[in-house]
Design an enzyme around this catalytic site. Structure first.
Site, PDB file in Angstrom:
ATOM      1  N   SER A  28     -11.383   7.222   7.028  1.00  0.00           N
ATOM      2  CA  SER A  28     -10.409   6.367   7.942  1.00  0.00           C
ATOM      3  C   SER A  28      -9.250   5.960   6.832  1.00  0.00           C
ATOM      4  CB  SER A  28     -11.213   4.969   7.995  1.00  0.00           C
ATOM      5  OG  SER A  28     -11.707   4.190   7.280  1.00  0.00           O
ATOM      6  N   ASN A 111     -19.839  -3.014   3.437  1.00  0.00           N
ATOM      7  CA  ASN A 111     -19.947  -3.622   4.865  1.00  0.00           C
ATOM      8  C   ASN A 111     -19.334  -5.140   4.825  1.00  0.00           C
ATOM      9  OD1 ASN A 111     -21.427  -1.445   5.385  1.00  0.00           O
ATOM     10  ND2 ASN A 111     -23.360  -2.309   5.402  1.00  0.00           N
ATOM     11  N   THR A 156       5.486 -18.431  47.104  1.00  0.00           N
ATOM     12  CA  THR A 156       4.189 -18.083  47.183  1.00  0.00           C
ATOM     13  C   THR A 156       3.969 -16.764  48.136  1.00  0.00           C
ATOM     14  OG1 THR A 156       3.715 -19.463  49.151  1.00  0.00           O
ATOM     15  CG2 THR A 156       3.244 -20.455  46.932  1.00  0.00           C
ATOM     16  N   HIS A 157       3.307 -15.984  47.462  1.00  0.00           N
ATOM     17  CA  HIS A 157       2.974 -14.558  48.350  1.00  0.00           C
ATOM     18  C   HIS A 157       4.354 -13.753  48.418  1.00  0.00           C
ATOM     19  CE1 HIS A 157      -0.897 -16.051  49.442  1.00  0.00           C
ATOM     20  NE2 HIS A 157      -0.442 -17.067  49.978  1.00  0.00           N
ATOM     21  N   SER A 276      21.748   3.743  33.896  1.00  0.00           N
ATOM     22  CA  SER A 276      21.302   4.908  34.340  1.00  0.00           C
ATOM     23  C   SER A 276      22.000   5.917  33.631  1.00  0.00           C
ATOM     24  CB  SER A 276      21.108   5.030  35.821  1.00  0.00           C
ATOM     25  OG  SER A 276      20.984   6.334  36.179  1.00  0.00           O
ATOM     26  N   ASN A 284      19.923  -2.056  34.634  1.00  0.00           N
ATOM     27  CA  ASN A 284      18.403  -2.117  34.825  1.00  0.00           C
ATOM     28  C   ASN A 284      17.759  -3.069  33.701  1.00  0.00           C
ATOM     29  OD1 ASN A 284      18.537  -0.058  36.775  1.00  0.00           O
ATOM     30  ND2 ASN A 284      18.651   1.554  35.211  1.00  0.00           N
ATOM     31  N   GLU A 289      10.965  -4.584  31.694  1.00  0.00           N
ATOM     32  CA  GLU A 289       9.724  -3.895  32.660  1.00  0.00           C
ATOM     33  C   GLU A 289       8.849  -3.235  31.374  1.00  0.00           C
ATOM     34  OE1 GLU A 289      12.603  -2.074  36.149  1.00  0.00           O
ATOM     35  OE2 GLU A 289      12.269  -0.713  34.147  1.00  0.00           O
ATOM     36  N   TYR A 316     -24.734  -3.023  10.433  1.00  0.00           N
ATOM     37  CA  TYR A 316     -23.841  -2.167  10.325  1.00  0.00           C
ATOM     38  C   TYR A 316     -24.090  -0.976  11.063  1.00  0.00           C
ATOM     39  CZ  TYR A 316     -19.390  -0.114   9.098  1.00  0.00           C
ATOM     40  OH  TYR A 316     -18.313   0.554   9.034  1.00  0.00           O
ATOM     41  N   GLN A 321     -15.921   1.083  12.387  1.00  0.00           N
ATOM     42  CA  GLN A 321     -14.749   1.485  11.875  1.00  0.00           C
ATOM     43  C   GLN A 321     -13.652   1.781  12.827  1.00  0.00           C
ATOM     44  OE1 GLN A 321     -15.304   4.946   8.826  1.00  0.00           O
ATOM     45  NE2 GLN A 321     -14.087   6.057  10.077  1.00  0.00           N
TER      46      GLN A 321
END
Length: 492
Positions: A28, A111, A156-157, A276, A284, A289, A316, A321
């Protein structure tokens, strides 16, 4: 940095386990660059403590600490190969000091060492993420202060529901981000506990002082059970959960702003937009986003971590890791997304005229009329029925007298009497007006200007308190680093 070539001797494995095709898979070292500085700090604190307890001679401690300074100056890229940063640093020290350098690892295991390094580094990342949330809260509060009286449609919704204000809307997100800050600061408290001295998991026969290494590293205390100290990674799960939750908050804010921009209710700064490659007229909301998308990454990291931890036996296991990288990746991503969201909010321009026009769409003040009738003594459910009966024919863009006549006719059909038998015409016309409707909703936490003023005061007070708490934690880390540096200088 790659691991040692197969066949090279390892300071930990020696010749028996130093080769084989899986050697690179075990390593690692490259990913451990993130905890390079943490490893050096943990090594220094441990060596100072060993010298203070008479476990390692002062002269040897001085040589080891001087070697660690050289390793730091050379940097991560100059480390010899190894399975991980801990072996590589130890190898580098032994190269400089000789076999006596191996005393650095007395009374500890990799450890408890790696657990300490992760906590040492992660606490900084959590404070960075928390600081980013404070910047976002500041942006939300600042924009809200400018738009206490700016009426806008509430949904709402995704349907027009009731009128509110831009300030009330923005403070709804400030309240959510405030909780996100609190979760991160709470997580910090459980991160900032020292596992050093737990060794592999069963403690050590050496007369170590765990509280001393905790003090030198700026930890608030020690983890009591040595098996738990070496193996626990729930602090990673808690941190990632807080980050993922905040990312979901950001995603909702980003989605709202994307939709509001689409409707012409808000214009994002060019700095937080793009165009674009083929359609030159486009503006945009690309940055938002991407902020919205970051929630998927953070939630994915949380799922990856929890799946890794699920069912692991004590104590451990090498699976660990691969656990902490999820938290570090999410911390980087979410902090950056938070900074972008803060900038977008701070530089956005709200279209007050378009918002005012949209505030009454879909008979958004219908609930206000029903409330008015209920306050006059009519059962709310009856009032609801009358307004629902009238709703298809009410257009707030018409003359208010027309809307009142429509309500009168609906009331005649439902209860046999016009609305004017219960409340005055002026009161109905006031209830129909989006701005008046907002100002009537002055209950605690509501959108009326006095209620919003209270929310702003609370938001600013809490933000100041959280900023002070964060600064205190940073100061404690700096003070601990200064203490450790001073102690190291006594031996070098």
């Amino acid at each position: 940095m790659t691991s040692e070539e197969p066949g090279d001797s390892s300071v930990v494995r020696r010749d028996r386990f130093s080769g084989g095709p899986a050697r690179g898979f075990l390593s690692s070292l490259a990913a451990d660059e993130r905890i390079f500085a943490a490893d050096l700090a943990v090594d220094r604190a441990h060596v100072v403590m060993l010298a203070e307890r008479g476990i390692v001679e002062d002269e040897v401690a001085g040589e080891i600490l001087a070697a660690l300074d050289d390793v730091e100056a050379a940097g991560h890229a100059a480390l010899p190969g190894g399975e991980d940063i801990h072996e590589a640093v130890e190898s580098a020290v032994i190269e400089r000091v000789g076999t006596e350098g191996g005393k650095m690892h007395t009374a500890r295991s990799r450890n408890d060492e790696v657990a300490a390094c992760i906590r040492y580094r992660l606490r900084e990342d959590v404070l960075d993420a928390a600081e980013a949330t404070l910047a976002l809260r500041e942006a939300l509060i600042g924009a809200a202060e400018e738009h206490v009286g700016t009426v806008m449609p509430g949904y709402t919704h995704l349907q027009p529901a009731q009128p509110t204000t831009v300030a009330h809307y923005l403070l709804s997100y400030e309240a959510a981000v405030r909780r996100d800050t609190a979760r991160l600061l709470d997580a910090y408290g459980r991160i900032n506990q020292s596992p050093l001295g737990a060794a592999a998991f069963a403690g050590t026969p050496f007369d170590v002082n765990r509280e001393r290494t905790a003090e030198l590293l700026g930890f608030d205390g020690v983890l009591g059970n040595s098996m738990d100290a070496s193996s626990a990674r729930d602090f990673l799960a808690e941190t990632l959960s807080a980050l993922a939750t905040h990312a979901v908050t950001l995603s909702g804010l980003a989605e709202d702003l994307v939709l509001f921009a689409n409707r012409g209710h808000v214009e994002l700064s060019d700095d937080y937009s793009s165009t674009s490659s083929i359609m030159p007229q486009k503006k945009n909301p690309d940055t938002l986003e991407l902020v919205r998308a970051c929630a998927g990454d953070a939630v994915g990291d949380l799922a990856g971590l929890l799946t890794t931890l699920k069912g692991l036996p004590r104590a451990y296991n090498r699976d660990l890791q691969r656990a902490h990288r999820h938290a570090f990746d999410a911390a980087d991503l979410v902090a950056e997304a938070t900074e972008v969201a803060a900038g977008a909010v701070a530089t956005a321009t709200w279209n007050e005229e378009a918002l005012a026009e949209a505030a009454g769409e879909g008979f958004s003040t219908a609930t206000g009329v029903a409330d008015l009738l209920a306050m006059a003594g009519m059962p709310f459910r009856t009032a609801h029925e009358i307004v629902a009966e009238a709703a298809p024919d009410v257009d707030l863009g018409d003359d208010p007298a027309s809307a009142v006549a429509t309500l009168d006719a609906a009331a005649e059909r439902v209860v046999g009497e016009p609305v004017s038998a219960f409340v005055t015409r002026d009161a109905v016309e006031s209830a129909l007006d989006p701005g008046e409707s907002v100002e009537s909703r002055d209950s605690a936490g509501g959108p009326a200007a006095p209620a919003v003023a209270d929310q702003l005061d609370d938001a600013e007070t809490t933000a100041d308190a959280d900023a002070a708490a964060l600064a205190a934690r940073r100061d404690a880390i700096v003070e601990a680093d200064d203490r450790l540096t001073a102690e190291v200088q006594r031996y070098v």
